[in-house]
Design an enzyme around this catalytic site. Structure first.
Site, PDB file in Angstrom:
ATOM      1  N   ASP A 108      46.225  19.720  68.171  1.00  0.00           N
ATOM      2  CA  ASP A 108      46.876  19.028  66.965  1.00  0.00           C
ATOM      3  C   ASP A 108      46.009  19.293  65.628  1.00  0.00           C
ATOM      4  O   ASP A 108      44.981  19.792  65.826  1.00  0.00           O
ATOM      5  CB  ASP A 108      46.725  17.453  67.516  1.00  0.00           C
ATOM      6  CG  ASP A 108      45.261  16.943  67.755  1.00  0.00           C
ATOM      7  OD1 ASP A 108      45.228  16.357  68.860  1.00  0.00           O
ATOM      8  OD2 ASP A 108      44.778  17.083  67.021  1.00  0.00           O
ATOM      9  N   HIS A 123      41.955  26.841  71.172  1.00  0.00           N
ATOM     10  CA  HIS A 123      43.278  27.047  72.085  1.00  0.00           C
ATOM     11  C   HIS A 123      44.355  27.085  71.218  1.00  0.00           C
ATOM     12  O   HIS A 123      45.337  26.868  71.378  1.00  0.00           O
ATOM     13  CB  HIS A 123      43.385  25.809  73.200  1.00  0.00           C
ATOM     14  CG  HIS A 123      42.199  25.768  74.146  1.00  0.00           C
ATOM     15  ND1 HIS A 123      42.003  24.591  75.038  1.00  0.00           N
ATOM     16  CD2 HIS A 123      41.670  26.858  74.588  1.00  0.00           C
ATOM     17  CE1 HIS A 123      41.165  25.203  75.797  1.00  0.00           C
ATOM     18  NE2 HIS A 123      40.739  26.491  75.623  1.00  0.00           N
ATOM     19  N   CYS A 157      63.370  34.809  65.148  1.00  0.00           N
ATOM     20  CA  CYS A 157      62.293  35.544  64.343  1.00  0.00           C
ATOM     21  C   CYS A 157      63.438  36.222  63.224  1.00  0.00           C
ATOM     22  O   CYS A 157      64.333  36.675  63.594  1.00  0.00           O
ATOM     23  CB  CYS A 157      61.591  36.357  65.079  1.00  0.00           C
ATOM     24  SG  CYS A 157      60.737  37.609  63.903  1.00  0.00           S
ATOM     25  N   CYS A 160      62.846  40.310  64.015  1.00  0.00           N
ATOM     26  CA  CYS A 160      63.414  41.047  65.079  1.00  0.00           C
ATOM     27  C   CYS A 160      64.359  40.149  66.054  1.00  0.00           C
ATOM     28  O   CYS A 160      64.861  40.618  66.911  1.00  0.00           O
ATOM     29  CB  CYS A 160      61.923  41.470  66.015  1.00  0.00           C
ATOM     30  SG  CYS A 160      61.391  40.018  67.031  1.00  0.00           S
TER      31      CYS A 160
HETATM   32  N1  APR Z   1      37.565   8.829  74.119  1.00  0.00           N
HETATM   33  C1  APR Z   1      36.815   9.996  74.596  1.00  0.00           C
HETATM   34  N2  APR Z   1      37.069  10.533  75.743  1.00  0.00           N
HETATM   35  C2  APR Z   1      38.278  10.237  76.573  1.00  0.00           C
HETATM   36  C3  APR Z   1      39.204   9.216  75.850  1.00  0.00           C
HETATM   37  C4  APR Z   1      38.854   8.516  74.808  1.00  0.00           C
HETATM   38  N3  APR Z   1      39.433   7.367  74.049  1.00  0.00           N
HETATM   39  N4  APR Z   1      40.156   8.747  76.699  1.00  0.00           N
HETATM   40  C5  APR Z   1      40.066   9.986  77.765  1.00  0.00           C
HETATM   41  N5  APR Z   1      39.076  10.654  77.536  1.00  0.00           N
HETATM   42  C6  APR Z   1      38.497  11.845  78.460  1.00  0.00           C
HETATM   43  C7  APR Z   1      38.890  11.717  79.720  1.00  0.00           C
HETATM   44  O1  APR Z   1      37.929  11.095  80.448  1.00  0.00           O
HETATM   45  C8  APR Z   1      38.949  13.485  80.162  1.00  0.00           C
HETATM   46  O2  APR Z   1      37.626  13.411  80.570  1.00  0.00           O
HETATM   47  O3  APR Z   1      39.081  12.978  77.790  1.00  0.00           O
HETATM   48  C9  APR Z   1      39.277  13.927  78.641  1.00  0.00           C
HETATM   49  C10 APR Z   1      40.519  14.555  78.663  1.00  0.00           C
HETATM   50  O4  APR Z   1      40.536  15.645  79.674  1.00  0.00           O
HETATM   51  P1  APR Z   1      41.775  16.554  79.883  1.00  0.00           P
HETATM   52  O5  APR Z   1      42.974  15.811  79.754  1.00  0.00           O
HETATM   53  O6  APR Z   1      41.495  17.572  80.951  1.00  0.00           O
HETATM   54  O7  APR Z   1      42.051  17.307  78.487  1.00  0.00           O
HETATM   55  P2  APR Z   1      40.771  18.630  77.972  1.00  0.00           P
HETATM   56  O8  APR Z   1      39.667  18.586  78.561  1.00  0.00           O
HETATM   57  O9  APR Z   1      40.924  18.671  76.599  1.00  0.00           O
HETATM   58  O10 APR Z   1      41.719  19.872  78.747  1.00  0.00           O
HETATM   59  C11 APR Z   1      41.197  21.186  78.213  1.00  0.00           C
HETATM   60  O11 APR Z   1      43.304  22.007  79.224  1.00  0.00           O
HETATM   61  O12 APR Z   1      45.453  21.936  79.745  1.00  0.00           O
HETATM   62  C12 APR Z   1      44.393  22.570  78.814  1.00  0.00           C
HETATM   63  O13 APR Z   1      44.484  23.726  76.857  1.00  0.00           O
HETATM   64  C13 APR Z   1      44.559  22.504  77.431  1.00  0.00           C
HETATM   65  O14 APR Z   1      42.780  22.110  75.812  1.00  0.00           O
HETATM   66  C14 APR Z   1      43.311  21.770  76.878  1.00  0.00           C
HETATM   67  C15 APR Z   1      42.314  22.163  78.165  1.00  0.00           C
END
Ligand code: APR
Length: 250
Positions: A108, A123, A157, A160
């Site tokens: 984002d 990513h 696109c 292409c």
């Molecule tokens: N503040 C801080 N941390 C938080 C909050 C918050 N308000 N709410 C949730 N979390 C934490 C959760 O506890 C969890 O550990 O954020 C983390 C989110 O984990 P994921 O949903 O697995 O996201 P992320 O770690 O960014 O995933 C990594 O996986 O699916 C792929 O490409 C995608 O970039 C992503 C990658």
């Protein structure tokens, strides 16, 4: 929780006094308090409506591009409707206290809208659209978002005629080379790494904190839950991004 834990406050001051850099690695939890569901959270998570491996892969795109594009249009719409939270804004302020490299797994633009410059989107970026076949960047307008549409036929696109895809890294795809190089450089050169809002499950990004530690950095994790990274962090601050980061930025 009203104050920065003493040990973390101390390591930040030592970093500032020593002229060191901070590297911040953020994940989906950074945007949770902006109303953007995380990937693996239980409540309203992005994945709970869909199967991750069904959508975020080139194979899923080839099999059903309209379903994948519909999911990304929904995510783009959620991001457009969202506002940066106090954590995003605090990171922008923290750069006034200490030199900071910002590496994010998030696709984002909330860090940017919160006033930060992102050094590496490892990513990719949800809004950096390009042709699936020839790779040409899509500069044209975005198609109209239909609120309840699950399947949306992707745009085409102009060069292409193949379909336009989101500029995110799908499972099995290589990370953008320049972003990854910047992220590794920041991890190896920083004195302090703040790991905010990531479950630490997806490599190679999840390997950055260990890389930083191997190069002498102190690693601080900010997360309301314990994660796969917690055991190897020097300090774990059980807090949300919008709770903790404004205290650090003061
Ligand atoms: N503040 C801080 N941390 C938080 C909050 C918050 N308000 N709410 C949730 N979390 C934490 C959760 O506890 C969890 O550990 O954020 C983390 C989110 O984990 P994921 O949903 O697995 O996201 P992320 O770690 O960014 O995933 C990594 O996986 O699916 C792929 O490409 C995608 O970039 C992503 C990658």
């Amino acid at each position: 929780m009203r104050a920065v834990p003493a040990a973390i406050d101390d390591v930040l001051h030592r970093t500032i006094d020593g002229g060191g850099h901070v590297c911040v690695l953020t994940g989906a939890g950074m945007s949770a308090e902006s109303g953007i569901p995380t990937f693996r959270g239980t409540h309203d998570s992005l994945w709970s409506r869909f199967d991750p491996m069904r959508l975020a892969t080139a194979g899923a795109w080839r099999e059903d591009p309209a379903l994948v594009w519909g999911w990304y249009r929904w995510r783009m719409h959620r991001v457009r409707e969202a506002q940066p939270n106090a954590g995003h804004r605090a990171l922008a302020q923290l750069t006034r206290r200490v030199p900071l490299w910002l590496v994010t797994q998030n696709v984002d633009d909330l860090h940017e809208r919160g006033g930060s410059t992102v050094d590496a989107h490892v990513h990719g970026n949800l809004f950096a659209l390009r042709c699936f076949a020839c790779g040409r960047a899509h500069e044209g307008p975005l198609d109209e978002y239909m609120d309840d549409a699950q399947r949306v036929e992707p745009m085409r696109c102009v060069a292409c005629g193949d379909r336009i895809r989101p500029g995110v890294v799908w499972f099995g795809e290589a990370l953008p080379e320049d972003a990854w190089t910047t992220a590794v450089d920041a991890a190896t050169r920083c004195s302090l790494m703040l790991v905010v809002g990531t479950s630490g499950l997806v490599y190679p990004a999840a390997g950055l904190p260990a890389l930083a530690r191997r190069h002498g950095a102190v690693v601080v994790e900010i997360n309301p839950e314990l994660t796969a990274l917690s055991a190897d962090a020097d300090h774990v601050w059980c807090a949300t991004a919008a709770q903790a980061l404004p205290l650090l930025a003061r």
